[in-house]
Scaffold this motif. Structure first.
Motif, mmCIF file in Angstrom:
data_model
loop_
_atom_site.group_PDB
_atom_site.id
_atom_site.type_symbol
_atom_site.label_atom_id
_atom_site.label_comp_id
_atom_site.label_asym_id
_atom_site.label_seq_id
_atom_site.Cartn_x
_atom_site.Cartn_y
_atom_site.Cartn_z
ATOM 1 N N SER A 10 88.159 0.566 33.740
ATOM 2 C CA SER A 10 86.726 1.318 34.193
ATOM 3 C C SER A 10 86.263 1.942 32.804
ATOM 4 N N ARG A 11 85.127 2.614 32.859
ATOM 5 C CA ARG A 11 84.284 3.405 31.568
ATOM 6 C C ARG A 11 85.287 4.385 31.427
ATOM 7 N N GLN A 12 86.110 5.161 32.061
ATOM 8 C CA GLN A 12 86.665 6.170 31.949
ATOM 9 C C GLN A 12 88.302 5.712 31.108
ATOM 10 N N GLU A 13 88.418 4.383 31.447
ATOM 11 C CA GLU A 13 89.951 4.272 30.719
ATOM 12 C C GLU A 13 89.558 3.540 29.301
ATOM 13 N N LEU A 14 88.462 3.526 28.863
ATOM 14 C CA LEU A 14 88.105 3.090 27.671
ATOM 15 C C LEU A 14 88.062 4.119 26.470
ATOM 16 N N SER A 15 88.531 3.744 25.322
ATOM 17 C CA SER A 15 88.750 4.770 24.379
ATOM 18 C C SER A 15 87.332 4.999 23.676
ATOM 19 N N SER B 283 85.818 4.747 20.785
ATOM 20 C CA SER B 283 85.287 3.726 20.273
ATOM 21 C C SER B 283 84.910 2.242 20.914
ATOM 22 N N ARG B 284 85.841 2.001 21.783
ATOM 23 C CA ARG B 284 85.416 0.947 23.002
ATOM 24 C C ARG B 284 84.199 1.364 23.635
ATOM 25 N N MET B 285 83.988 2.422 23.957
ATOM 26 C CA MET B 285 82.823 2.974 24.735
ATOM 27 C C MET B 285 81.608 2.711 23.978
ATOM 28 N N ASN B 286 81.853 3.103 22.339
ATOM 29 C CA ASN B 286 80.628 2.769 21.556
ATOM 30 C C ASN B 286 80.186 1.401 21.398
ATOM 31 N N LEU B 287 81.344 0.583 21.314
ATOM 32 C CA LEU B 287 80.996 -0.905 21.483
ATOM 33 C C LEU B 287 80.400 -1.365 22.719
ATOM 34 N N VAL C 7 79.396 -7.598 19.333
ATOM 35 C CA VAL C 7 80.251 -6.384 18.746
ATOM 36 C C VAL C 7 81.439 -7.247 18.451
ATOM 37 N N CYS C 8 81.583 -8.516 18.496
ATOM 38 C CA CYS C 8 82.573 -9.561 17.997
ATOM 39 C C CYS C 8 82.699 -9.685 16.655
ATOM 40 N N ASN C 9 83.771 -10.156 16.082
ATOM 41 C CA ASN C 9 83.748 -10.450 14.627
ATOM 42 C C ASN C 9 82.987 -11.649 14.348
ATOM 43 N N VAL C 10 82.821 -12.668 15.154
ATOM 44 C CA VAL C 10 82.203 -14.024 15.179
ATOM 45 C C VAL C 10 80.699 -13.592 14.964
ATOM 46 N N ALA D 142 82.025 -14.034 25.337
ATOM 47 C CA ALA D 142 83.563 -13.787 25.739
ATOM 48 C C ALA D 142 84.132 -13.024 24.591
ATOM 49 N N PHE D 143 83.635 -13.549 23.531
ATOM 50 C CA PHE D 143 84.339 -12.681 22.389
ATOM 51 C C PHE D 143 84.150 -11.207 22.178
ATOM 52 N N CYS D 144 82.948 -10.860 22.421
ATOM 53 C CA CYS D 144 82.593 -9.624 22.624
ATOM 54 C C CYS D 144 83.202 -8.791 23.820
ATOM 55 N N LEU D 145 83.322 -9.480 24.724
ATOM 56 C CA LEU D 145 83.959 -9.002 26.189
ATOM 57 C C LEU D 145 85.497 -8.686 25.678
ATOM 58 N N ASP D 146 85.957 -9.441 25.110
ATOM 59 C CA ASP D 146 87.441 -9.518 24.537
ATOM 60 C C ASP D 146 87.814 -8.409 23.792
ATOM 61 N N VAL D 147 86.996 -8.012 22.952
ATOM 62 C CA VAL D 147 86.880 -7.012 21.917
ATOM 63 C C VAL D 147 86.905 -5.589 22.598
ATOM 64 N N ILE D 148 86.094 -5.552 23.826
ATOM 65 C CA ILE D 148 85.704 -4.267 24.333
ATOM 66 C C ILE D 148 86.774 -4.061 25.346
ATOM 67 N N TYR D 149 86.996 -5.173 26.348
ATOM 68 C CA TYR D 149 87.847 -4.812 27.289
ATOM 69 C C TYR D 149 89.166 -5.547 27.346
ATOM 70 N N GLY D 150 89.462 -6.172 25.963
ATOM 71 C CA GLY D 150 90.793 -6.808 25.874
ATOM 72 C C GLY D 150 91.984 -5.952 26.079
ATOM 73 N N GLU D 151 92.999 -6.670 25.519
ATOM 74 C CA GLU D 151 94.383 -5.742 25.612
ATOM 75 C C GLU D 151 94.253 -4.583 25.054
ATOM 76 N N ARG D 152 95.357 -3.594 25.514
ATOM 77 C CA ARG D 152 95.215 -2.133 25.182
ATOM 78 C C ARG D 152 96.090 -1.979 23.916
ATOM 79 N N SER D 153 96.968 -3.126 23.692
ATOM 80 C CA SER D 153 98.047 -2.965 22.636
ATOM 81 C C SER D 153 97.256 -3.186 21.316
ATOM 82 N N LYS D 154 96.151 -3.437 21.306
ATOM 83 C CA LYS D 154 95.656 -3.818 19.555
ATOM 84 C C LYS D 154 95.369 -2.787 19.100
#
Length: 112
Positions: free
Chosen positions: A63-68, A70-74, A84-87, A100-112
């Motif tokens: 959810s939006r509240q779980e995003l950091s 910086s990810r909320m800005n993206l 917002v993806c690097n491609v 899909a690249f942008c969505l992975d950057v925004i909502y992808g794994e938390r460990s990045k």
């Protein structure tokens, strides 16, 4: 009323009260069974709702509240139609198509 009829009436009333008391006891037992079954079903329902919620939480996107921050800005930039993806970073998304690249950057794994 003579004593005999009074005594007979009293006996009849006693029999009727006894019958009524037996009916009340049967109703009470039935009610007790219903209350127990209802409590059992409510508990089972609660457990099933918790299980469904756990499954939904595992499958849901964050959810939006779980995003950091910086990810909320993206996410905000992405919603405005910018990659917002690097491609394709900074390019406009044509017809607001999903990326899909942008969505992975925004909502992808938390460990990045």
């Amino acid at each position: 009323m003579d004593n005999r009829s009074l005594y007979d009436s009293f006996d009849q009333l006693e029999v009727e009260l006894s019958t009524t008391m037996n009916q009340l006891l049967e109703i009470k037992e039935s009610l007790q069974k219903l209350v127990e079954k209802n409590a059992e079903l409510e508990l089972e329902n609660q457990h099933l709702r918790q299980h469904l919620e756990e499954i939904d939480n595992r499958n849901a996107t964050p959810s939006r509240q779980e995003l950091s921050r910086s990810r909320m800005n993206l996410e905000k930039l992405y919603e405005e139609g910018i990659h917002v993806c690097n491609v394709f970073y900074g390019q406009r998304r044509k017809d607001d198509e999903s990326c899909a690249f942008c969505l992975d950057v925004i909502y992808g794994e938390r460990s990045k």
